[in-house]
Design a protein around this motif. Structure first.
Motif, PDB file in Angstrom:
ATOM      1  N   HIS A 329       0.873  -1.235   0.082  1.00  0.00           N
ATOM      2  CA  HIS A 329      -0.138  -0.103   0.068  1.00  0.00           C
ATOM      3  C   HIS A 329       0.956   1.403  -0.042  1.00  0.00           C
ATOM      4  CE1 HIS A 329      -2.604  -3.198   1.260  1.00  0.00           C
ATOM      5  NE2 HIS A 329      -3.682  -2.499   0.972  1.00  0.00           N
ATOM      6  N   ARG A 330       0.186   2.454  -0.517  1.00  0.00           N
ATOM      7  CA  ARG A 330       1.086   3.769  -0.521  1.00  0.00           C
ATOM      8  C   ARG A 330       0.357   4.868  -0.031  1.00  0.00           C
ATOM      9  NH1 ARG A 330       6.008   2.312  -2.416  1.00  0.00           N
ATOM     10  NH2 ARG A 330       6.052   4.677  -3.325  1.00  0.00           N
ATOM     11  N   VAL A 331       1.332   5.445   0.497  1.00  0.00           N
ATOM     12  CA  VAL A 331       0.668   7.055   0.920  1.00  0.00           C
ATOM     13  C   VAL A 331       0.971   8.164  -0.130  1.00  0.00           C
ATOM     14  CG1 VAL A 331       1.052   8.766   2.681  1.00  0.00           C
ATOM     15  CG2 VAL A 331       1.427   6.531   3.474  1.00  0.00           C
ATOM     16  N   ARG A 332      -0.060   8.749  -0.324  1.00  0.00           N
ATOM     17  CA  ARG A 332       0.220   9.750  -1.469  1.00  0.00           C
ATOM     18  C   ARG A 332       0.196  11.161  -0.644  1.00  0.00           C
ATOM     19  NH1 ARG A 332      -4.158   9.080  -3.915  1.00  0.00           N
ATOM     20  NH2 ARG A 332      -5.435  10.937  -3.177  1.00  0.00           N
ATOM     21  N   GLY A 333       1.382  11.864  -1.001  1.00  0.00           N
ATOM     22  CA  GLY A 333       1.573  13.196  -0.543  1.00  0.00           C
ATOM     23  C   GLY A 333       0.764  14.365  -1.265  1.00  0.00           C
ATOM     24  N   ALA A 334       0.857  15.694  -0.604  1.00  0.00           N
ATOM     25  CA  ALA A 334       0.508  16.849  -1.275  1.00  0.00           C
ATOM     26  C   ALA A 334       0.995  17.021  -2.454  1.00  0.00           C
ATOM     27  CB  ALA A 334       0.529  17.760  -0.270  1.00  0.00           C
ATOM     28  N   GLU A 335       2.122  16.928  -2.559  1.00  0.00           N
ATOM     29  CA  GLU A 335       2.553  17.154  -4.242  1.00  0.00           C
ATOM     30  C   GLU A 335       2.616  15.900  -5.032  1.00  0.00           C
ATOM     31  OE1 GLU A 335       6.518  18.685  -2.868  1.00  0.00           O
ATOM     32  OE2 GLU A 335       5.869  19.794  -1.529  1.00  0.00           O
ATOM     33  N   GLY A 336       1.994  14.945  -4.949  1.00  0.00           N
ATOM     34  CA  GLY A 336       1.829  13.714  -5.672  1.00  0.00           C
ATOM     35  C   GLY A 336       2.655  12.705  -5.587  1.00  0.00           C
ATOM     36  N   GLY A 337       4.008  12.807  -4.927  1.00  0.00           N
ATOM     37  CA  GLY A 337       4.597  11.737  -4.559  1.00  0.00           C
ATOM     38  C   GLY A 337       4.107  10.535  -3.529  1.00  0.00           C
ATOM     39  N   THR A 338       4.722   9.337  -3.851  1.00  0.00           N
ATOM     40  CA  THR A 338       4.228   8.294  -2.755  1.00  0.00           C
ATOM     41  C   THR A 338       5.371   7.812  -1.791  1.00  0.00           C
ATOM     42  OG1 THR A 338       4.343   6.721  -4.102  1.00  0.00           O
ATOM     43  CG2 THR A 338       2.128   7.815  -4.246  1.00  0.00           C
ATOM     44  N   LEU A 339       4.871   7.320  -0.682  1.00  0.00           N
ATOM     45  CA  LEU A 339       5.646   6.311   0.094  1.00  0.00           C
ATOM     46  C   LEU A 339       5.164   5.065   0.326  1.00  0.00           C
ATOM     47  CD1 LEU A 339       6.832   8.906   2.996  1.00  0.00           C
ATOM     48  CD2 LEU A 339       8.293   8.264   1.054  1.00  0.00           C
ATOM     49  N   PRO A 340       5.688   4.091   0.536  1.00  0.00           N
ATOM     50  CA  PRO A 340       5.333   2.812   1.058  1.00  0.00           C
ATOM     51  C   PRO A 340       4.287   3.402   2.464  1.00  0.00           C
ATOM     52  CG  PRO A 340       7.466   2.328   0.627  1.00  0.00           C
ATOM     53  CD  PRO A 340       7.220   3.945   0.296  1.00  0.00           C
ATOM     54  N   ALA A 341       3.129   2.585   2.617  1.00  0.00           N
ATOM     55  CA  ALA A 341       2.512   2.756   3.659  1.00  0.00           C
ATOM     56  C   ALA A 341       3.157   2.110   4.889  1.00  0.00           C
ATOM     57  CB  ALA A 341       0.807   2.555   3.351  1.00  0.00           C
ATOM     58  N   LEU A 342       2.579   2.526   5.994  1.00  0.00           N
ATOM     59  CA  LEU A 342       3.162   1.843   7.332  1.00  0.00           C
ATOM     60  C   LEU A 342       2.252   0.561   7.505  1.00  0.00           C
ATOM     61  CD1 LEU A 342       4.751   1.970  10.125  1.00  0.00           C
ATOM     62  CD2 LEU A 342       2.642   2.869  11.092  1.00  0.00           C
ATOM     63  N   PRO A 343       3.096  -0.726   7.420  1.00  0.00           N
ATOM     64  CA  PRO A 343       2.401  -2.140   7.647  1.00  0.00           C
ATOM     65  C   PRO A 343       1.501  -1.822   9.091  1.00  0.00           C
ATOM     66  CG  PRO A 343       4.748  -2.186   6.993  1.00  0.00           C
ATOM     67  CD  PRO A 343       4.586  -0.700   7.365  1.00  0.00           C
ATOM     68  N   VAL A 344       0.400  -2.444   8.764  1.00  0.00           N
ATOM     69  CA  VAL A 344      -0.499  -2.637  10.249  1.00  0.00           C
ATOM     70  C   VAL A 344      -1.129  -4.041  10.157  1.00  0.00           C
ATOM     71  CG1 VAL A 344      -0.950  -0.206  10.301  1.00  0.00           C
ATOM     72  CG2 VAL A 344      -2.749  -1.581   8.811  1.00  0.00           C
ATOM     73  N   PRO A 345      -1.159  -4.529  11.517  1.00  0.00           N
ATOM     74  CA  PRO A 345      -1.730  -5.954  11.243  1.00  0.00           C
ATOM     75  C   PRO A 345      -3.363  -6.315  10.949  1.00  0.00           C
ATOM     76  CG  PRO A 345      -1.371  -5.201  13.532  1.00  0.00           C
ATOM     77  CD  PRO A 345      -0.839  -3.906  12.550  1.00  0.00           C
ATOM     78  N   ILE A 346      -3.623  -5.645   9.860  1.00  0.00           N
ATOM     79  CA  ILE A 346      -5.150  -5.974   9.444  1.00  0.00           C
ATOM     80  C   ILE A 346      -5.046  -6.993   8.435  1.00  0.00           C
ATOM     81  CG2 ILE A 346      -7.151  -4.833   8.528  1.00  0.00           C
ATOM     82  CD1 ILE A 346      -6.367  -3.857  11.450  1.00  0.00           C
ATOM     83  N   ASP A 347      -5.847  -7.970   8.492  1.00  0.00           N
ATOM     84  CA  ASP A 347      -6.005  -8.801   7.634  1.00  0.00           C
ATOM     85  C   ASP A 347      -6.139  -8.298   6.233  1.00  0.00           C
ATOM     86  OD1 ASP A 347      -7.293 -11.302   5.678  1.00  0.00           O
ATOM     87  OD2 ASP A 347      -6.307 -12.312   7.533  1.00  0.00           O
ATOM     88  N   PRO A 348      -5.235  -8.828   5.116  1.00  0.00           N
ATOM     89  CA  PRO A 348      -5.569  -7.974   3.940  1.00  0.00           C
ATOM     90  C   PRO A 348      -6.983  -8.025   3.221  1.00  0.00           C
ATOM     91  CG  PRO A 348      -3.662  -9.574   3.641  1.00  0.00           C
ATOM     92  CD  PRO A 348      -4.385  -9.652   5.046  1.00  0.00           C
ATOM     93  N   GLN A 349      -7.736  -9.105   3.734  1.00  0.00           N
ATOM     94  CA  GLN A 349      -9.176  -9.144   3.113  1.00  0.00           C
ATOM     95  C   GLN A 349     -10.130  -8.113   3.811  1.00  0.00           C
ATOM     96  OE1 GLN A 349     -11.709 -12.559   4.744  1.00  0.00           O
ATOM     97  NE2 GLN A 349     -10.073 -12.876   6.285  1.00  0.00           N
ATOM     98  N   PHE A 350      -9.585  -7.496   4.739  1.00  0.00           N
ATOM     99  CA  PHE A 350     -10.264  -6.413   5.274  1.00  0.00           C
ATOM    100  C   PHE A 350      -9.962  -4.917   4.918  1.00  0.00           C
ATOM    101  CE2 PHE A 350     -10.580  -9.562   9.161  1.00  0.00           C
ATOM    102  CZ  PHE A 350     -11.683 -10.244   8.412  1.00  0.00           C
TER     103      PHE A 350
END
Length: 366
Positions: A329-350
């Motif tokens: 997953h990705r985080v989109r910044g205000a200027e359009g660039g992205t970073l990988p999103a912080l991993p969280v322990p939520i099952d991918p199906q959710f």
């Protein structure tokens, strides 16, 4: 398919780490999270390194949330928050006990606005008790509960743990668990409730091994004296020739026998009950004779619960974690660039599908 928390609205009054990470997890499961920031914004916005006009850590922790600025000391700010609470499911706050009540939004006042509201409070020592208003951070919380006493460093060089255990395991995770339980209870009763999450309380859970010994026999292993803090050669960190570390967790005898066989430990030292110190010294000398690249394939083939300590850069590139989509997953910044999103322990199906981008809250202007 709708996400499990679709239709749930969370008003988030928290900042820094425990609360924002908890509401991030709720947002990843589909909740609408409205982050309320005081004038000037969340303190973490100013943390280095900066990324696209705000703190990179702030962007990771607040992915996909909406944010508004309210001054809760003004009538206008109070009125807007009250309006939000009328139409929300969860209020999440992280002030010292009593602060929000002074502002007119304690549990009783908020429940009067919305009887179905789940009101979650995270604090260091809880909403009640002699230490309720005591200031603290993670290190204080693990120190005050006795957990830090088990750190394995020598008295003249004590070790600070590398993880914020109280913040995340005592604050974030219990908050998420109890909010989900409260939502289920509300399904049954139609009523909300107040959740009192004290970060220190859960630190006693982490002392389970010590408490079992103390309560059952009256004995207590101190720092470095238990089998999980360095007393046994089977559960230790061994430096290799190149300065890398071999993490040995070969507690069970079949793993220990595989490990000692593959490194060529003398037969007489494999029975570590005879002279643990001698076994530790011998294993340390063997491990120190070769580099971590030498040891890595040998230990992997042995499958003996002994691994090479990796840097976080190496771990990020590990085909196992990449293949599981941990960083998809990705985080989109205000200027359009992205970073990988912080991993969280939520099952991918959710969660939303891998590769999805969600914006970070934009920089505050004025």
């Amino acid at each position: 398919m709708p996400q499990p928390l679709s239709g749930i609205r969370v008003v988030d009054l928290t900042n820094l780490l425990p609360g924002p990470l908890a509401t991030l997890m709720l947002a990843e499961a589909g909740a609408e999270v409205i982050k309320i920031e005081r004038p000037g914004g969340d303190d973490m916005r100013a943390y280095a390194p900066q990324w696209q006009g705000t703190g990179a850590a702030f962007s990771l922790l607040n992915r996909g949330k909406r944010t508004i600025t309210l001054d809760l000391k003004t009538p206008e700010g109070k009125a807007k928050l009250k309006s939000l609470l009328e139409r929300s499911d969860v209020l999440f706050e992280q002030f010292r006990p009593g602060i929000l009540e002074k502002l007119g939004f304690g549990f009783d006042a908020s429940r009067a606005v919305n009887p179905r509201l789940i009101y979650c409070s995270i604090s260091g020592y809880g909403q009640t008790g002699p230490r309720a208003n005591e200031a603290g951070h993670d290190l204080n919380y693990i120190a005050s509960t006795g957990l830090l006493a088990f750190q394995p460093g020598p008295p003249d060089r004590p070790v600070i743990p590398p993880a914020l255990v109280a913040d995340i395991a005592g604050g974030t995770f219990p908050a998420v668990i109890n909010i989900l339980l409260a939502l289920r209870q509300r399904d049954l009763t139609g009523r909300g409730c107040h959740l009192d999450i004290a970060m220190t309380d859960a630190m006693f859970t982490f002392a389970w091994r010590a408490l079992s010994g103390l309560w059952a026999s009256g004995s207590l292993a101190t720092s470095g004296q238990s089998d999980l803090t360095g007393s046994t050669p089977r559960y230790r960190l061994y430096p290799a020739k190149d300065g890398g570390i071999i993490a040995c967790a070969a507690l069970e005898d079949h793993f220990w026998q595989r490990f000692t066989a593959v490194i060529g430990l003398e037969e007489r030292l494999r029975d570590d009950s005879r002279d643990p110190s001698a076994t530790i010294a011998a294993v340390a000398a063997i491990i120190a004779s070769r580099t971590t690249p030498d040891w890595a394939p040998v230990l992997a083939r042995a499958d003996c619960c002994v691994t090479v300590m990796r840097s976080i850069e190496d771990a990020l590139a590990d085909p196992h974690f990449v293949g599981r989509g941990v960083f998809a997953h990705r985080v989109r910044g205000a200027e359009g660039g992205t970073l990988p999103a912080l991993p969280v322990p939520i099952d991918p199906q959710f969660r939303e599908p891998p590769g999805s981008e969600k914006p970070s809250p934009p920089p505050l202007f004025g």
